[in-house]
Design a protein around this motif. Structure first.
Motif, PDB file in Angstrom:
ATOM      1  N   MET A   1       0.504  -1.063  -0.227  1.00 36.28           N
ATOM      2  CA  MET A   1      -0.011   0.146   0.057  1.00 36.28           C
ATOM      3  C   MET A   1       0.711   1.568  -0.233  1.00 36.28           C
ATOM      4  O   MET A   1       0.467   2.520  -0.219  1.00 36.28           O
ATOM      5  CB  MET A   1      -0.633  -0.193   1.055  1.00 36.28           C
ATOM      6  N   ASN A   2       2.541   0.769   0.763  1.00 37.80           N
ATOM      7  CA  ASN A   2       3.281   2.410   0.487  1.00 37.80           C
ATOM      8  C   ASN A   2       3.302   2.837  -1.305  1.00 37.80           C
ATOM      9  O   ASN A   2       3.396   3.684  -1.064  1.00 37.80           O
ATOM     10  CB  ASN A   2       4.311   2.480   1.052  1.00 37.80           C
ATOM     11  N   PHE A   3       3.802   2.139  -1.313  1.00 34.69           N
ATOM     12  CA  PHE A   3       3.263   2.051  -3.406  1.00 34.69           C
ATOM     13  C   PHE A   3       2.219   2.797  -3.599  1.00 34.69           C
ATOM     14  O   PHE A   3       2.025   3.704  -5.401  1.00 34.69           O
ATOM     15  CB  PHE A   3       4.361   1.615  -3.654  1.00 34.69           C
ATOM     16  N   VAL A   4       1.285   2.331  -3.748  1.00 31.80           N
ATOM     17  CA  VAL A   4       0.005   2.588  -4.447  1.00 31.80           C
ATOM     18  C   VAL A   4      -1.360   3.274  -4.053  1.00 31.80           C
ATOM     19  O   VAL A   4      -1.032   4.014  -4.284  1.00 31.80           O
ATOM     20  CB  VAL A   4      -0.817   0.628  -4.204  1.00 31.80           C
ATOM     21  N   GLY A   5      -0.847   3.211  -2.273  1.00 29.73           N
ATOM     22  CA  GLY A   5      -1.470   5.251  -1.662  1.00 29.73           C
ATOM     23  C   GLY A   5      -1.246   6.424  -2.292  1.00 29.73           C
ATOM     24  O   GLY A   5      -1.834   6.722  -3.158  1.00 29.73           O
ATOM     25  N   PRO A   6       0.473   6.477  -2.525  1.00 28.14           N
ATOM     26  CA  PRO A   6       0.300   7.992  -3.492  1.00 28.14           C
ATOM     27  C   PRO A   6       0.027   8.092  -5.143  1.00 28.14           C
ATOM     28  O   PRO A   6      -0.765   8.812  -5.553  1.00 28.14           O
ATOM     29  CB  PRO A   6       1.544   7.744  -4.207  1.00 28.14           C
ATOM     30  N   VAL A   7      -0.088   6.583  -5.955  1.00 24.48           N
ATOM     31  CA  VAL A   7      -1.103   6.774  -7.090  1.00 24.48           C
ATOM     32  C   VAL A   7      -2.784   7.482  -6.499  1.00 24.48           C
ATOM     33  O   VAL A   7      -3.229   8.244  -7.352  1.00 24.48           O
ATOM     34  CB  VAL A   7      -0.681   5.661  -7.531  1.00 24.48           C
TER      35      VAL A   7
END
Lengths: 214, 389, 233, 360
Positions: free
Chosen positions: D300-306
């Protein structure tokens, strides 16, 4: 920029600067008379949209403008205002004189209160003839200005002497230099009298739809 | 004429400003001059105003930055040459400038254009009015800060410019009038194209009506601002939509006998009792719709026949003086032509509408906020060439 | 509002000067009589073109009182006010051919409608919006002292017009609030609209003359008043 | 697929352990990207392209395909401009003003979370800090207006001062409703509450505060529009009156900083609005079977910013849409609208939220 003044800027960097300067021209609208409406039609109407050329008519103050389009009759009472606003613009600045009133006084050539041509006040890069010129003529003027900026030599612009620009435009016509300023064949040494002769002469102004003014 | 409470409010505001002017200003007022080059003024009008905080205490427009000396130039030109010069006065609806001058010359020569030429002149007159006022409606938005309407105006104005260019050859300095008629006839297919274009302009009026006039912010900025009562309007000589907005029921197209064919079409003269900025803009919107109606009706009644009467090639206008004024898009524009029988006029007094419309600005801007200065100027709607001649 | 004149003949029927039989224009005679009742003999001359226009020339002293009388009589709309210079221009009207020998310019001052004695005249136009009638008032400006009374307290609109007339003709208006230059820069010397004010650009480069039209085919030949050298259009 | 992989090799994906120095470098780079990328994107996407399409025009097409290199051209050109300053300007603070305005944007972004662990700082009093720091830009604008020794800038600066202060109050009160409902000022906690809560039993949609706090959301967006001095409230930079307000005397690179700061602030305020009202970086935890912040998956740390960026661009789209179509308020109407309409409304909203909080 020291590098630019001494003219030792590497060619690709000059090209990049010239490209960025020609594609992001912020224009300061100097609408005076009827040509202002044709300029408004060129800048502000969907049909002759000038923003697609990269000319952005957003700024409302001369401080943020790159080139000014003087469109309309410049009267003697208005001339000092034109001069002051030209001086307020930051340095790499250009000027288009639009319409026969701004070029040479136009239909009011014998009036007692009209300055015969705005080039008596500010140096002009492109003249757009017509009374009023069609918006397409102004667009062609802007495209010609963009071409001039692309082939411009930064050092000359900053040093203010037009020697190298004039030499390049003449060389381009003589076929020694191609469009991007690369030498086609053996470079000719600029002889002192050529330099001296060039210093005294203004750059060849481009006239839309006609040869340079004799 | 009963004064609505809004008018009393505006009186009180200006009286308050007067009072402040006489009393010693404890806060040192700031003198701000708007122009000569300013995005709001349509060109080079400079207004010097003394502020007390945000309120204008004293304002004085300085004209003359676009003075090209028309009246002196007309004395050294022949009649046909003067029409080329004269249609650059009000450069938005420029066909409308030639008509009164040509009518004055025809009155002096006691000749009259053939009926076909009169109807075509009226149609082109109304088309240049539509072109003029449609840009005003778009530009109104820019003055208030909304950027989009001006693009609609320019887009729809192009249709009208195409028509005028089709008929006369020039986008908006046509120089199509000759003493005794018109240069030549309408091109084939022009009438159908005009009908289509005028329909587009009516749609443009409807979009501006709900996009701009329906907007609450626009209304709150325009209503009750810059109220001009009828007697002061007459005193200053306001004309056109500015006069009709103050309740003066006077329209030169209907109220005088000039050889233009306005009586062939039925149309309405709009007036508004308030006399504030909103009324002036609203009346111009209705007048554009009326002009569209006039053009569509006149298009069906163009009589056959010649476009030019028998006139000698080099025209010498007999001696005499004539005054003709017509209802131009900006107001009443008139020419007082004095001829001494030469090829060119001896003296031409050009009475332009904006000169009087702007002479009321010192009175109207007293006791007004700085943003309202722009609103009132935008609603008075002047063109610089008209003021400075 | 029905158009003004009841008779339908357009007043400038080609060629017909105002025949005596045409009914006199009652409205304008009424205006003149009303004005005469106010200022009596100050009315020097009048001219009426029936159902069309009305000129009245008054004496110089009665300029302000005429304005006041007309304003009371219903002419509340101030149209314009300006000056007239009747001296023919010493530089010729640049209609002559530059190659002919310059003939001496006639200096004989001829006033237009309703005559006049002096070189300068001031004229204004007022209108009555209810009766749809306008009147042009003229008055001579004495040659020795070019000053008139100012209308700016009578019609607020006259303020700017008088400033323009002052800077263009040099005609002064006493008790005018501020008689500064309207259009011209402060340091402009000379009065441009006077006929003896030269247009320098024309002095340097004379207009190529009126010879602009090559003669039309035969049928115009007879009418062409003077032979012209069709050198260039 | 990733989820099974992580489950089979628990030790292959070690507990999220990055050396400390790498984390701080990531945070600095992330901060720069989070501020400058939206600024560039908004300028190009909305100011050049969307405004043009709204006005049936094409927008810049020459620089690169579809004018995509226009931003590079802009930055390249602004760097070459001469560094002008008016003659009797107060030079030291004249040069400092644009940096202060940009500084306030960076200070604001620090508090916005982009993922369960992808945050710059995890203040307990996140939103309180954000609102406090938000008013630093007023100082920058006032200094710019005063120091450029030009009547128009002075008027523009004073108007901006009055307006920004007048519109900070409704913004604070609008966030008050959110804080009451989320019972915490920590933004991550607010996002967690939004994505786990449910409204009257319907759980799959989570409880983004835009639904329950709709009045608060409206007031917040209006206040953001005013904070950015955008169209209905662009009195300080009213082209038609004050030339260009406090920015009149700025040219060259300084004007570019003002220009970027204006759009970066739009981006950052939209981030905060997305975090407060639209559920921030998370999607309703129900979908992935998580029930609190702790067990949110690491990816989620990578998908969150998107997700955060898409929500931001949506909100900025609305802001810019309003900007390009509305005329401008007059100065006093603007103030009365803030003091007499927005603040009472915000107070009422807070009161209702508090009562409902106690009752439900």
């Amino acid at each position: 920029m020291g590098l630019v003044d001494k003219g030792r800027l590497p060619a690709p960097l000059t090209k990049l600067f010239n490209m960025s300067r020609s594609y992001s021209l912020w224009v300061y609208q100097w609408g005076l008379a009827c040509c202002a409406i044709e300029m408004g039609a060129a800048f502000g109407s969907p049909r002759y949209d000038v923003m697609r050329l990269g000319v952005i008519p957003l700024p409302a103050s001369p401080r943020q403008a790159d080139f000014v389009c003087v469109s309309g009759t410049v009267t003697d009472k208005m001339a000092p205002a034109v001069k002051r606003l030209w001086e307020q613009m930051p340095e790499p600045k250009y000027a288009i004189s639009m319409g026969s009133c701004a070029n040479c006084g136009g239909p009011y050539w014998d009036s007692y209160s009209v300055t015969k041509g705005v080039d008596q006040i500010i140096p002009i890069d492109v003249y757009v003839p017509g009374c009023p010129p069609r918006p397409e003529a102004l667009l062609e003027g802007i495209v010609l200005l963009q071409q001039r900026i692309k082939n411009e030599d930064m050092a000359a612009k900053w040093r203010g002497d037009e020697f190298t620009t004039l030499q390049r435009t003449r060389a381009m016509e003589a076929g020694e230099v191609d469009r991007d300023g690369e030498l086609i064949n053996e470079p000719t040494e600029p002889t002192p009298e050529m330099a001296q002769a060039a210093d005294s002469v203004q750059p060849e102004p481009i006239v839309v739809g006609g040869g340079p003014i004799e | 004429m009963t004064l609505t409470d809004r008018q009393q409010l505006s009186y009180i505001a200006s009286q308050a400003a007067d009072a402040r002017l006489n009393v010693e200003l404890e806060t040192e007022g700031m003198t701000l001059n708007i122009g000569p080059q300013h995005p709001a003024t349509h060109g080079t009008l400079r207004i010097i105003c003394r502020l007390d905080g945000e309120q204008v205490v004293w304002a004085e427009p300085v004209a003359g930055y676009m003075h090209r000396g028309y009246e002196k130039l007309t004395e050294v030109r022949t009649f046909p040459q003067v029409t080329t010069l004269v249609n650059r006065i009000d450069w938005l609806g420029s066909f409308a400038n030639e008509v009164p001058f040509i009518l004055a010359a025809e009155k002096l020569m006691e000749i009259e254009a053939p009926p076909r030429a009169q109807v075509i002149r009226t149609i082109l007159f109304e088309l240049s009015r539509i072109a003029n006022v449609s840009l005003f409606l778009g530009d109104l938005g820019v003055q208030m800060g909304a950027i989009t309407p001006v693009f609609l105006a320019f887009r729809d104005r192009e249709y009208i410019l195409n028509l005028i260019e089709g008929a006369t050859g020039g986008r908006f300095h046509p120089n199509f009038d000759r003493i005794g008629g018109l240069k030549d006839d309408l091109p084939k297919g022009w009438i159908e194209e005009t009908r289509g274009a005028v329909k587009k302009l009516e749609q443009f009026c409807d979009t501006i009506d709900d996009l701009l006039f329906g907007n609450e912010i626009f209304q709150s900025r325009m209503r009750g601002i810059g109220i001009i009562p009828a007697d002061i309007a007459k005193d200053y000589g306001l004309s056109g939509a500015n006069a009709r907005a103050s309740g003066i029921d006077w329209d030169l197209r209907r109220d005088q006998d000039i050889p233009l064919s306005y009586d062939l079409a039925d149309w309405k003269v709009w007036t508004h009792p308030d006399g504030d900025s909103w009324a002036r803009c609203w009346i111009r919107l209705q007048e554009t719709r009326e002009s569209c109606k006039i053009v569509t009706q006149l298009l069906d009644q163009i009589p056959a026949g010649p476009v030019m009467t028998k006139v000698p090639r080099i025209i010498k206008v007999p001696e005499g003086e004539a005054w003709v004024s017509t209802e131009n898009p900006l107001g009443e524009m008139g020419y007082y032509v004095v001829s001494k029988g030469g090829l060119g006029p001896f003296r031409v007094k050009i009475r332009s509408a904006s000169f009087n419309n702007i002479s009321i600005v010192p009175w109207a801007l007293k006791g007004v906020y700085v943003p309202d200065v722009i609103t009132i100027l935008a609603s008075l709607y002047f063109i610089l060439g008209d003021i400075d001649r | 509002m029905a158009p003004l004149s009841d008779d339908t003949t357009t007043q400038d029927a080609p060629g017909a000067d105002a025949p005596a039989a045409l009914p006199g224009d009652g409205l304008r005679e009424g205006i003149i009589d009303n004005l005469r009742s106010h200022i009596g003999d100050a009315i020097v001359d009048t001219k009426i073109t029936p159902n069309d226009d009305l000129w009245i020339r008054v004496s110089t002293e009665a300029w302000l009182s005429t304005g006041q009388a007309l304003k009371d009589a219903g002419f509340t709309y101030f149209c314009f006010l300006s000056g007239l210079d009747w001296m023919p221009s010493p530089y010729g009207t640049s209609e002559e051919d530059p190659d002919d020998e310059p003939k001496e310019p006639d200096t004989e001052i001829v006033q237009g409608y309703t005559g006049g004695e002096t070189r300068f005249q001031v004229f204004a136009r007022l209108a009555d919006l209810d009766r749809h009638v306008g009147v042009t008032i003229k008055a001579d400006v004495p040659d020795d002292r070019l000053v008139m009374e100012s209308w700016s307290h009578l019609f607020a609109g006259a303020n700017w017009h008088e400033r323009e007339c002052h800077e263009m003709y040099g005609i002064g208006f006493d008790n005018h609030p501020d008689l500064r230059n309207m259009y011209l820069p402060g340091d402009f010397e000379g009065y441009p609209l006077r006929k003896d004010f030269p247009l320098l650009a024309r002095m340097v480069k004379p207009w190529p003359g009126i010879v602009d039209v090559e003669p039309m085919p035969a049928e115009d030949e007879a009418e062409a008043p003077v032979e012209e050298k069709g050198d260039e259009s | 697929m990733l989820a099974q992989l992580a489950a089979e090799f628990p030790d292959f994906w070690p507990e999220w352990s990055i050396p400390y120095w790498l984390m701080s470098i990531l945070r600095v780079v992330g901060g720069l990207v989070a501020v400058l990328l939206p600024a560039g994107g908004i300028v190009y996407l909305f100011l050049f392209k969307m405004m043009s399409f709204m006005q049936s025009r094409l927008g810049p097409m020459e620089a690169g395909p579809y004018g995509s290199m226009q931003l590079l051209a802009e930055v390249g050109k602004w760097m070459q401009k001469e560094d002008l300053a008016p003659e009797n300007a107060d030079l030291r603070i004249y040069r400092m003003a644009p940096l202060i305005v940009l500084l306030s944007t960076f200070l604001l972004i620090v508090v916005v979370p982009f993922g369960p662990q992808a945050w710059f700082t995890n203040f307990e009093t996140g939103i309180f800090y954000a609102l406090a720091v938000g008013s630093v830009s007023v100082l920058g604008i006032l200094i710019a207006g005063w120091s450029s020794a030009n009547k128009y800038s002075l008027l523009g600066g004073l108007r901006a001062g009055g307006q920004l202060i007048a519109y900070e109050l409704p913004m604070v009160l609008a966030t008050l409703g959110v804080v009451i409902q989320a019972e915490s000022m920590n933004l991550n906690r607010i996002i967690e509450v939004q994505n786990t809560g449910e409204i009257f039993g319907i759980g799959w949609f989570g409880n983004p505060f835009i639904i329950t706090q709709f009045v608060g959301f409206l007031i917040f967006m209006i206040a953001v529009q005013a904070e950015l001095t955008q169209a209905p409230f662009d009195m300080p930079i009213a082209e038609s009156e004050l030339v260009s307000g406090y920015m009149t005397e700025y040219s060259g690179f300084r004007f570019l900083i003002f220009f970027i700061a204006e759009f970066a602030t739009a981006g950052v305020f939209s981030f905060i609005a997305a975090a407060l009202f639209l559920g921030g970086w998370g999607v309703p935890f129900e979908w992935f079977g998580w029930d609190n912040l702790g067990d949110v998956a690491w990816w989620m740390n990578f998908v969150g910013p998107v997700i955060m960026f898409t929500k931001m661009f949506a909100l900025v789209g609305v802001i810019m849409w309003v900007r390009f179509s509305y005329p401008r308020f007059r100065e006093d109407q603007l103030q009365t609208f803030a003091w007499k309409v927005l603040i009472p409304l915000a107070l009422a909203n807070t009161a209702v939220t508090a009562i409902l909080k106690v009752v439900l």
